[in-house]
Design a protein around this motif. Sequence first.
Motif, PDB file in Angstrom:
ATOM      1  N   ILE A 156     -11.137-101.523 -17.266  1.00 14.38           N
ATOM      2  CA  ILE A 156     -10.989-102.895 -17.462  1.00 14.38           C
ATOM      3  C   ILE A 156     -11.593-103.562 -16.218  1.00 14.38           C
ATOM      4  O   ILE A 156     -11.649-104.926 -16.308  1.00 14.38           O
ATOM      5  CB  ILE A 156      -9.517-103.415 -17.693  1.00 14.38           C
ATOM      6  N   GLY A 157     -12.009-102.957 -15.316  1.00 11.84           N
ATOM      7  CA  GLY A 157     -12.563-103.295 -14.218  1.00 11.84           C
ATOM      8  C   GLY A 157     -11.587-103.438 -12.950  1.00 11.84           C
ATOM      9  O   GLY A 157     -10.434-103.303 -13.212  1.00 11.84           O
ATOM     10  N   GLU A 158     -12.341-103.755 -11.760  1.00  9.86           N
ATOM     11  CA  GLU A 158     -11.283-104.025 -10.481  1.00  9.86           C
ATOM     12  C   GLU A 158     -10.610-102.546 -10.119  1.00  9.86           C
ATOM     13  O   GLU A 158      -9.543-102.626  -9.547  1.00  9.86           O
ATOM     14  CB  GLU A 158     -10.313-105.098 -10.770  1.00  9.86           C
ATOM     15  N   GLY A 159     -11.192-101.497 -10.632  1.00 11.25           N
ATOM     16  CA  GLY A 159     -10.713-100.208 -10.346  1.00 11.25           C
ATOM     17  C   GLY A 159      -9.617 -99.675 -11.230  1.00 11.25           C
ATOM     18  O   GLY A 159      -8.873 -98.775 -10.758  1.00 11.25           O
ATOM     19  N   VAL A 160      -9.436-100.556 -12.346  1.00 17.75           N
ATOM     20  CA  VAL A 160      -8.304-100.153 -13.117  1.00 17.75           C
ATOM     21  C   VAL A 160      -8.907 -99.465 -14.621  1.00 17.75           C
ATOM     22  O   VAL A 160      -9.638-100.277 -15.174  1.00 17.75           O
ATOM     23  CB  VAL A 160      -7.574-101.329 -13.412  1.00 17.75           C
ATOM     24  N   ALA A 161      -8.197 -98.609 -15.081  1.00 16.75           N
ATOM     25  CA  ALA A 161      -8.313 -98.260 -16.429  1.00 16.75           C
ATOM     26  C   ALA A 161      -6.920 -98.051 -17.236  1.00 16.75           C
ATOM     27  O   ALA A 161      -6.156 -97.421 -16.677  1.00 16.75           O
ATOM     28  CB  ALA A 161      -9.050 -96.698 -16.569  1.00 16.75           C
ATOM     29  N   ILE A 162      -6.884 -98.348 -18.314  1.00 19.56           N
ATOM     30  CA  ILE A 162      -5.699 -98.256 -19.429  1.00 19.56           C
ATOM     31  C   ILE A 162      -6.052 -97.230 -20.636  1.00 19.56           C
ATOM     32  O   ILE A 162      -6.226 -98.001 -21.482  1.00 19.56           O
ATOM     33  CB  ILE A 162      -5.057 -99.460 -19.792  1.00 19.56           C
ATOM     34  N   PRO A 202      -4.535-108.375  -6.878  1.00 16.12           N
ATOM     35  CA  PRO A 202      -5.485-107.437  -5.832  1.00 16.12           C
ATOM     36  C   PRO A 202      -4.460-107.027  -5.091  1.00 16.12           C
ATOM     37  O   PRO A 202      -4.698-105.762  -4.402  1.00 16.12           O
ATOM     38  CB  PRO A 202      -6.521-108.367  -5.318  1.00 16.12           C
ATOM     39  N   ARG A 203      -3.386-107.553  -4.344  1.00 13.98           N
ATOM     40  CA  ARG A 203      -2.401-107.140  -3.466  1.00 13.98           C
ATOM     41  C   ARG A 203      -1.715-105.934  -3.765  1.00 13.98           C
ATOM     42  O   ARG A 203      -1.462-105.079  -3.105  1.00 13.98           O
ATOM     43  CB  ARG A 203      -1.752-108.199  -2.653  1.00 13.98           C
ATOM     44  N   PHE A 204      -1.416-105.966  -5.084  1.00 13.48           N
ATOM     45  CA  PHE A 204      -0.722-105.161  -5.777  1.00 13.48           C
ATOM     46  C   PHE A 204      -1.354-103.785  -6.056  1.00 13.48           C
ATOM     47  O   PHE A 204      -0.924-102.563  -5.604  1.00 13.48           O
ATOM     48  CB  PHE A 204       0.090-105.263  -7.276  1.00 13.48           C
ATOM     49  N   ARG A 205      -2.631-103.824  -6.217  1.00 12.52           N
ATOM     50  CA  ARG A 205      -3.600-102.624  -6.713  1.00 12.52           C
ATOM     51  C   ARG A 205      -3.767-102.002  -5.170  1.00 12.52           C
ATOM     52  O   ARG A 205      -3.723-100.549  -4.835  1.00 12.52           O
ATOM     53  CB  ARG A 205      -4.946-103.266  -6.925  1.00 12.52           C
ATOM     54  N   ALA A 206      -3.891-102.906  -4.100  1.00 16.27           N
ATOM     55  CA  ALA A 206      -3.892-102.377  -2.824  1.00 16.27           C
ATOM     56  C   ALA A 206      -2.672-101.514  -2.164  1.00 16.27           C
ATOM     57  O   ALA A 206      -2.835-100.220  -1.904  1.00 16.27           O
ATOM     58  CB  ALA A 206      -4.436-103.238  -1.686  1.00 16.27           C
ATOM     59  N   SER A 207      -1.639-102.013  -2.582  1.00 15.99           N
ATOM     60  CA  SER A 207      -0.454-101.507  -2.191  1.00 15.99           C
ATOM     61  C   SER A 207      -0.315-100.101  -2.816  1.00 15.99           C
ATOM     62  O   SER A 207       0.038 -99.094  -2.130  1.00 15.99           O
ATOM     63  CB  SER A 207       0.786-102.310  -2.481  1.00 15.99           C
ATOM     64  N   ASP A 250       6.699 -93.415  -4.365  1.00 10.37           N
ATOM     65  CA  ASP A 250       6.609 -94.466  -3.621  1.00 10.37           C
ATOM     66  C   ASP A 250       5.541 -95.385  -4.771  1.00 10.37           C
ATOM     67  O   ASP A 250       6.070 -96.354  -4.896  1.00 10.37           O
ATOM     68  CB  ASP A 250       5.532 -94.435  -2.469  1.00 10.37           C
ATOM     69  N   ILE A 251       4.646 -94.862  -5.346  1.00 14.94           N
ATOM     70  CA  ILE A 251       3.860 -95.273  -6.429  1.00 14.94           C
ATOM     71  C   ILE A 251       4.834 -95.886  -7.576  1.00 14.94           C
ATOM     72  O   ILE A 251       4.696 -97.153  -7.961  1.00 14.94           O
ATOM     73  CB  ILE A 251       2.807 -94.527  -7.105  1.00 14.94           C
ATOM     74  N   ALA A 256       7.912 -96.546  -7.435  1.00 14.34           N
ATOM     75  CA  ALA A 256       8.877 -97.532  -6.943  1.00 14.34           C
ATOM     76  C   ALA A 256       8.266 -98.806  -6.816  1.00 14.34           C
ATOM     77  O   ALA A 256       8.628-100.033  -7.359  1.00 14.34           O
ATOM     78  CB  ALA A 256       9.152 -97.268  -5.816  1.00 14.34           C
ATOM     79  N   LEU A 257       6.765 -98.741  -6.347  1.00 13.65           N
ATOM     80  CA  LEU A 257       6.258-100.184  -6.355  1.00 13.65           C
ATOM     81  C   LEU A 257       5.829-100.725  -7.684  1.00 13.65           C
ATOM     82  O   LEU A 257       5.958-102.016  -7.893  1.00 13.65           O
ATOM     83  CB  LEU A 257       4.827 -99.762  -5.621  1.00 13.65           C
ATOM     84  N   ILE A 258       5.535 -99.920  -8.736  1.00 15.80           N
ATOM     85  CA  ILE A 258       5.314-100.323  -9.983  1.00 15.80           C
ATOM     86  C   ILE A 258       6.445-101.015 -10.477  1.00 15.80           C
ATOM     87  O   ILE A 258       6.603-102.181 -11.135  1.00 15.80           O
ATOM     88  CB  ILE A 258       4.736 -99.181 -10.798  1.00 15.80           C
ATOM     89  N   ILE A 259       7.578-100.362 -10.467  1.00 13.31           N
ATOM     90  CA  ILE A 259       8.896-100.928 -11.158  1.00 13.31           C
ATOM     91  C   ILE A 259       9.219-102.200 -10.304  1.00 13.31           C
ATOM     92  O   ILE A 259       9.779-103.102 -10.924  1.00 13.31           O
ATOM     93  CB  ILE A 259       9.887 -99.860 -10.932  1.00 13.31           C
ATOM     94  N   GLN A 260       8.951-102.194  -9.038  1.00 13.58           N
ATOM     95  CA  GLN A 260       9.466-103.477  -8.252  1.00 13.58           C
ATOM     96  C   GLN A 260       8.512-104.336  -8.908  1.00 13.58           C
ATOM     97  O   GLN A 260       8.950-105.719  -8.874  1.00 13.58           O
ATOM     98  CB  GLN A 260       9.177-102.899  -6.864  1.00 13.58           C
ATOM     99  N   GLU A 261       7.168-104.302  -8.731  1.00 14.03           N
ATOM    100  CA  GLU A 261       6.252-105.390  -9.130  1.00 14.03           C
ATOM    101  C   GLU A 261       6.581-105.912 -10.574  1.00 14.03           C
ATOM    102  O   GLU A 261       6.658-107.173 -10.864  1.00 14.03           O
ATOM    103  CB  GLU A 261       4.807-105.087  -8.989  1.00 14.03           C
ATOM    104  N   ASP A 262       6.798-104.862 -11.529  1.00 10.76           N
ATOM    105  CA  ASP A 262       7.136-105.253 -12.907  1.00 10.76           C
ATOM    106  C   ASP A 262       8.670-106.105 -13.172  1.00 10.76           C
ATOM    107  O   ASP A 262       8.559-106.566 -14.023  1.00 10.76           O
ATOM    108  CB  ASP A 262       7.156-104.019 -13.788  1.00 10.76           C
ATOM    109  N   ALA A 263       9.321-106.007 -12.000  1.00 10.71           N
ATOM    110  CA  ALA A 263      10.724-106.848 -12.195  1.00 10.71           C
ATOM    111  C   ALA A 263      10.471-108.210 -11.869  1.00 10.71           C
ATOM    112  O   ALA A 263      11.400-108.974 -11.791  1.00 10.71           O
ATOM    113  CB  ALA A 263      11.765-105.928 -11.356  1.00 10.71           C
ATOM    114  N   ARG A 264       9.507-108.321 -11.118  1.00  9.32           N
ATOM    115  CA  ARG A 264       9.202-109.750 -10.503  1.00  9.32           C
ATOM    116  C   ARG A 264       9.173-110.792 -11.928  1.00  9.32           C
ATOM    117  O   ARG A 264       8.673-110.443 -12.700  1.00  9.32           O
ATOM    118  CB  ARG A 264       8.110-110.013  -9.925  1.00  9.32           C
ATOM    119  N   PRO A 265       9.690-112.046 -11.692  1.00  8.05           N
ATOM    120  CA  PRO A 265       9.563-112.898 -12.704  1.00  8.05           C
ATOM    121  C   PRO A 265       8.361-113.218 -12.921  1.00  8.05           C
ATOM    122  O   PRO A 265       7.343-113.416 -12.210  1.00  8.05           O
ATOM    123  CB  PRO A 265      10.627-114.097 -12.409  1.00  8.05           C
TER     124      PRO A 265
END
Length: 153
Positions: free
Chosen positions: A59-65, A127-132, A141-142, A144-153
Amino acid sequence: MRIAEFLSPEAVIADMQSRTKPEVLRELSVTLVRAHPQLQEERLVEVLKEREKLGSTGIGEGVAIPHGKLSGMTQLQAAFGVSRAGVDFEAIDGKPTHLFFALVAPENSAGVHLKALARISRLFKNPRFRASILEAPTAADIHALIIQEDARP
């Protein structure tokens, strides 16, 4: 729906070894089977390859799904991998892909499948999330970051 419902810590790869699109699909499938032994590796690889024939899931920006549907599954399952080197995944922006979120859904689950794709896509627009994620040293760690970011409102 939260990503924690379908991405287990065991299904995260901190440093993928794949260098080509077929290798990426295989490595993600192997990881999914390791986390969910009831799945069959060859069927997973085929489902993901078939979807790629319709057009790249880069999908671009270094991401594929990469994603697909599989008969016999009872719930959505995912694997996530980071390629530090990057892979030519034929992304829409022509850039190397570093972050791979493979999603496999039950055959008759259009709504759940689409919600998950939309959620992942929205999450990885940041972009900050992708960089983290790229800076995170371990699979734990990865995850945990995904779960933490996904929990944000």
